[in-house]
Design a protein around this motif. Structure first.
Motif, short mmCIF file in Angstrom:
data_model
loop_
_atom_site.label_atom_id
_atom_site.label_comp_id
_atom_site.label_asym_id
_atom_site.label_seq_id
_atom_site.Cartn_x
_atom_site.Cartn_y
_atom_site.Cartn_z
N ALA A 1 94.48 28.79 -50.77
CA ALA A 1 95.73 28.32 -50.16
C ALA A 1 95.80 26.80 -50.17
CB ALA A 1 95.82 28.85 -48.72
N PRO B 1 97.64 33.72 -45.87
CA PRO B 1 97.53 32.30 -46.20
C PRO B 1 97.75 32.00 -47.68
CG PRO B 1 95.76 32.95 -44.72
CD PRO B 1 96.47 34.21 -45.12
N VAL B 2 97.20 32.84 -48.56
CA VAL B 2 97.33 32.60 -50.00
C VAL B 2 98.79 32.64 -50.43
CG1 VAL B 2 96.85 33.60 -52.27
CG2 VAL B 2 95.01 33.41 -50.58
N ALA C 1 101.82 32.77 -42.24
CA ALA C 1 100.67 33.61 -42.59
C ALA C 1 100.19 34.50 -41.45
CB ALA C 1 99.52 32.72 -43.09
N ASN D 1 93.53 34.38 -56.10
CA ASN D 1 92.35 34.40 -55.23
C ASN D 1 91.39 35.51 -55.64
OD1 ASN D 1 90.90 33.75 -52.55
ND2 ASN D 1 91.28 35.93 -52.40
N TRP E 1 102.03 28.10 -44.48
CA TRP E 1 100.72 28.68 -44.18
C TRP E 1 100.52 28.77 -42.66
CZ3 TRP E 1 95.63 25.95 -46.23
CH2 TRP E 1 94.51 26.64 -45.74
N GLU F 1 98.39 36.20 -55.27
CA GLU F 1 97.31 36.90 -54.59
C GLU F 1 96.11 37.11 -55.50
OE1 GLU F 1 96.52 40.80 -51.74
OE2 GLU F 1 98.44 40.58 -52.78
N TYR G 1 96.60 25.62 -53.72
CA TYR G 1 98.03 25.77 -54.01
C TYR G 1 98.84 24.65 -53.34
CZ TYR G 1 97.17 30.60 -55.67
OH TYR G 1 96.74 31.70 -56.35
N ARG H 1 91.28 30.77 -48.05
CA ARG H 1 91.78 29.53 -47.44
C ARG H 1 91.60 28.34 -48.38
NH1 ARG H 1 91.24 33.51 -44.61
NH2 ARG H 1 92.45 33.82 -42.69
N ALA I 1 101.13 29.88 -48.57
CA ALA I 1 100.94 28.55 -49.15
C ALA I 1 101.48 28.50 -50.57
CB ALA I 1 99.46 28.18 -49.12
#
Length: 310
Positions: A209, A239-240, A229, A148, A225, A145, A212, A206, A243
């Motif tokens: 994600a 999403p982060v 998500a 991001n 995802w 997390e 990744y 996004r 993924a």
């Protein structure tokens, strides 16, 4: 700011972060945090502040600095140096390693107390009763997390709006981390910070994600995802982390205790439960993601240069 200059400044900021890490003393965000605490105590007296109070406090804390950065970044010579320094202060890739690696080392030597203490510096959940798997899960989730929040979000907004964009993003992200809790004190007062942070993170999350997914188990990451998500409480962390979990082929999510209350969170990813060694793999995923973004920036700069000189 031109594409070529932006790519050079991103490279300079990442190099400064790798060599120096975050400032140990007089970090700008630490001073900003103290100012935010002081202002919140006055705008949210006894937790009675409403959404308008929170929005006003946010504006007072963010707008002047962003306006100044927007002016200074346009100045010849000094603007480029200032922009590189702001981005260096805004990203925290080195800091992410500095916090997560000791947790992995403590787990490797079987020192669960030290591992719990280390992860407590990274997450807001209660960590005193976590077992080794729980510590590993919390750390991997935090690394993914914060990839991001502390790296890719700042890079994205720097490319969109220069130093002003990176600074504004990190200030809002910091306020969300301080005020964005759904507790009686912050539910109304922190609403503006939380909603603005969600908006600023929509595109970067996004892209994170996707990064990744491209650097790990791509098909599994994309499937996680897509299917997992939407069930996550945060529209951007979902999403982060989904993924990222798929890319690493580990299982994240599940029960966690926040402020003494157990929360049942949706499952993320697929595969084995995380172990201490997966912390290094998560850090590698973020680190390689930063290099991927830098390579894309450099390629775009070369393309623009080639078109302009054709």
């Amino acid at each position: 700011m031109g594409t070529n200059l932006s790519a050079l400044l991103v490279a300079a900021a990442l190099l400064l972060d790798a060599l120096l890490g975050e400032p140990r003393r007089f970090h700008p965000l630490a001073g900003f945090g103290r100012l935010a605490v002081w202002l919140e105590a006055r705008f949210n007296l006894d937790g009675r502040g409403h959404r308008l109070h929170g929005a006003a406090a946010l504006a007072l804390l963010v707008v002047p600095g962003v306006a100044f950065a927007g002016w200074l970044q346009q100045q010849p010579v000094v603007g480029a140096a200032f922009s590189a320094l702001v981005l260096y202060a805004a990203i925290g890739l080195n800091s992410l390693h500095r916090h997560a690696e000791p947790v992995a080392a403590a787990l490797a030597r079987g020192d669960l107390d030290a591992a719990r203490a280390g992860v407590s510096m990274m997450v807001s959940r209660d960590t005193a009763a976590l077992d080794a798997e729980g510590v590993s899960r919390a750390t991997v989730e935090s690394v993914l997390e914060n990839g991001n929040d502390a790296v890719f979000g700042a890079l994205f907004w720097f490319l969109v709006a220069g130093a002003a964009g990176a600074l504004g993003y990190r200030l809002v992200n910091t306020l969300d981390a301080m005020w964005g809790y759904k507790t009686p004190r912050y539910l109304s007062f922190g609403w503006a910070a939380a909603r603005l942070d969600d908006g600023l993170n929509f595109a970067p999350a996004r892209l994170t994600a996707l990064s990744y997914a491209l650097l790990g188990r791509t098909r599994l990451a994309l499937a996680c995802w897509r299917t997992q998500a939407p069930a996550w409480d945060s529209p951007n962390a979902g999403p982060v982390m989904a993924a990222g979990a798929g890319a690493l082929e580990v299982r994240l999510g599940g029960a966690a205790v926040y402020h003494g209350q157990s929360e049942s969170r949706p499952a993320l990813g697929q595969g084995a439960a995380p172990e201490g060694g997966d912390i290094a793999r998560a850090l590698k995923l973020v680190r390689h993601g930063a290099l991927l973004w830098l390579a894309v920036f450099a390629a775009a700069a070369l393309l623009v240069w080639g078109v302009n000189h054709a």
